[in-house]
Design an enzyme around this catalytic site. Structure first.
Site, mmCIF file in Angstrom:
data_model
loop_
_atom_site.group_PDB
_atom_site.id
_atom_site.type_symbol
_atom_site.label_atom_id
_atom_site.label_comp_id
_atom_site.label_asym_id
_atom_site.label_seq_id
_atom_site.Cartn_x
_atom_site.Cartn_y
_atom_site.Cartn_z
ATOM 1 C CG ASP A 56 -1.699 -1.281 1.511
ATOM 2 O OD1 ASP A 56 -1.984 -1.854 0.470
ATOM 3 O OD2 ASP A 56 -1.871 -1.543 2.607
ATOM 4 C CD GLU A 268 -8.985 -2.951 -0.717
ATOM 5 O OE1 GLU A 268 -9.430 -3.063 0.550
ATOM 6 O OE2 GLU A 268 -8.209 -3.856 -1.079
HETATM 7 O O1 FUB Z 1 -3.056 -3.580 3.794
HETATM 8 C C1 FUB Z 1 -4.344 -3.842 4.151
HETATM 9 C C2 FUB Z 1 -5.278 -3.543 3.065
HETATM 10 O O2 FUB Z 1 -5.179 -4.218 2.038
HETATM 11 C C3 FUB Z 1 -5.476 -2.266 2.889
HETATM 12 O O3 FUB Z 1 -5.925 -1.154 3.773
HETATM 13 C C4 FUB Z 1 -6.243 -2.351 1.468
HETATM 14 O O4 FUB Z 1 -6.050 -1.239 0.629
HETATM 15 C C5 FUB Z 1 -5.457 -3.437 0.764
HETATM 16 O O5 FUB Z 1 -4.309 -3.286 0.122
#
Ligand code: FUB
Length: 367
Positions: A56, A268
């Protein structure tokens, strides 16, 4: 045998032979080197960091230098599920680069879950911002009730250490904060993520838990999909200056993308950048694994879907940032090249191209 093991083995064989000045078993060394080379050749880019698992990546230029604020993935006993419980991260490190081609320096741990009074677990994807010489690290974490909220921690330097505010940002919820600074100096936070990110449990900023399954609370497949949430930040960068609003993402005909449109709807990892006066919202489509993008004429949208920034990477999650460095644009992203495990990711970077018509050239992360 996983990839990290193969690469490590190849390096170990080479180093062992050179250290004892022995005649190497050339066929063994050659075989291991070929394995390592052929693995690396499968990918467009190589991992930026190999001694920690990282994911991320939110990249920013502060004072002319490049800083990366990633999640810090760790091995965990928590079993894998569709809520992402196995992403059980405990702290953040900051990484610095003098330029996009220079080596990456680990500036060390800058915040741990034990330093955040309200947080219980799961430090997910962070972002950072600068204003008036102060640096702000924004992060999602689960509170004592296992509800994701978004917190902020403050430092005098981009490399921390960061001091967390005692409470999460009032009115915040869900995950994946990304703070965009507009040309007039206003800062906006974009946030939210469905399934494990809990966005489907909210309507109009109110918590309405509809059940434990990751899809409980999502709209019907023919109804408008949930969008990311936007809120302007207060002058001190510690609070929302307004009631958060949902962003609409439309198709080219002006109709909202529907929940069943898994290839294009928001899941997301929202990120916003501006190019030639247009606002670009890029995001992960989650279970279809694309980084898609949509454009608008203002930070609130509505945004119109345009296409794909990044095709699916190795691993389940896809999460990125887009940053301009000295007139060139870069995509930071992650995959699972080093581990082969969904929750043990490694960050990467590559150049990104805006084409003359304003579209983004789709990037394929694998060769
Ligand atoms: O790294 C945890 C979660 O996985 C992140 O918050 C999401 O965007 C996904 O990448």
């Amino acid at each position: 045998m996983n990839n990290l093991y193969k690469i490590t083995t190849a390096l170990a064989v080479i180093l062992a032979f050179s250290a004892c000045n022995n005649s190497p078993n050339t066929s063994e060394v050659a075989e291991e080197t070929v394995v390592a080379d052929s693995i690396a050749a499968r990918y467009l880019s190589q991992p930026l960091i190999t001694d920690h698992y990282t994911a991320d990546p939110s990249a920013h230029v502060f004072d002319g230098k490049l800083y990366i604020y990633p999640s810090h993935d760790i091995e965990s006993e928590v079993p894998q599920d569709d809520l992402g419980s196995h992403f059980n991260m405990m702290d953040y490190h900051v990484y610095a680069m003098d330029s996009p081609t220079s080596s990456v320096v680990d500036e060390g741990k800058v915040l741990g879950v034990e330093d955040i009074p309200w947080a219980k677990r799961q430090l997910w994807a962070p972002d950072a911002a600068e204003k008036d010489g102060k640096y702000y690290l924004y992060f999602p974490a689960k509170d004592a009730q296992d509800i994701f909220k978004i917190g902020v921690a403050v430092a005098d330097s981009p490399t921390g250490p960061f001091t967390a505010q005692p409470e999460p940002i009032k009115g915040s919820y869900s995950i994946d904060p990304a703070v965009f600074e507009d040309a007039d100096g206003s800062n906006y936070m974009y946030f939210g993520g469905i399934w494990g990110g809990q966005l489907q449990k909210y309507r109009n900023n109110n918590f309405e838990d509809k059940g434990p399954a990751p899809t409980d609370g999502l709209p019907a497949d023919d109804q408008p999909a949930l969008g990311p949430i936007i809120a302007k930040m207060s002058d001190d960068m510690l609070e929302f200056a307004e009631t958060p609003k949902e962003i609409k993402i439309l198709d080219q005909e002006g109709n909202p993308l529907v929940n069943g449109d898994n290839n294009r709807r928001f899941f997301e990892a929202a990120w916003v950048h501006q190019y030639n006066g247009t606002y670009y919202l890029s995001y992960s489509t989650g279970d279809t694994h694309y980084i898609a993008y949509a454009t608008a004429e203002n930070p609130y949208g509505p945004f119109t879907y345009q296409g794909v920034v990044l095709n699916p990477v190795e691993g389940w999650t896809n999460h990125h940032s887009i940053v301009e460095v000295n007139g060139e644009w870069y995509l930071f992203y992650h995959d699972t090249q080093l581990s082969g495990e969904t929750h043990l990711r490694n960050i990467k970077m590559t150049k990104l191209t805006h084409l003359p018509d304003g579209s983004i050239q789709t990037i394929d992360p694998n060769n």
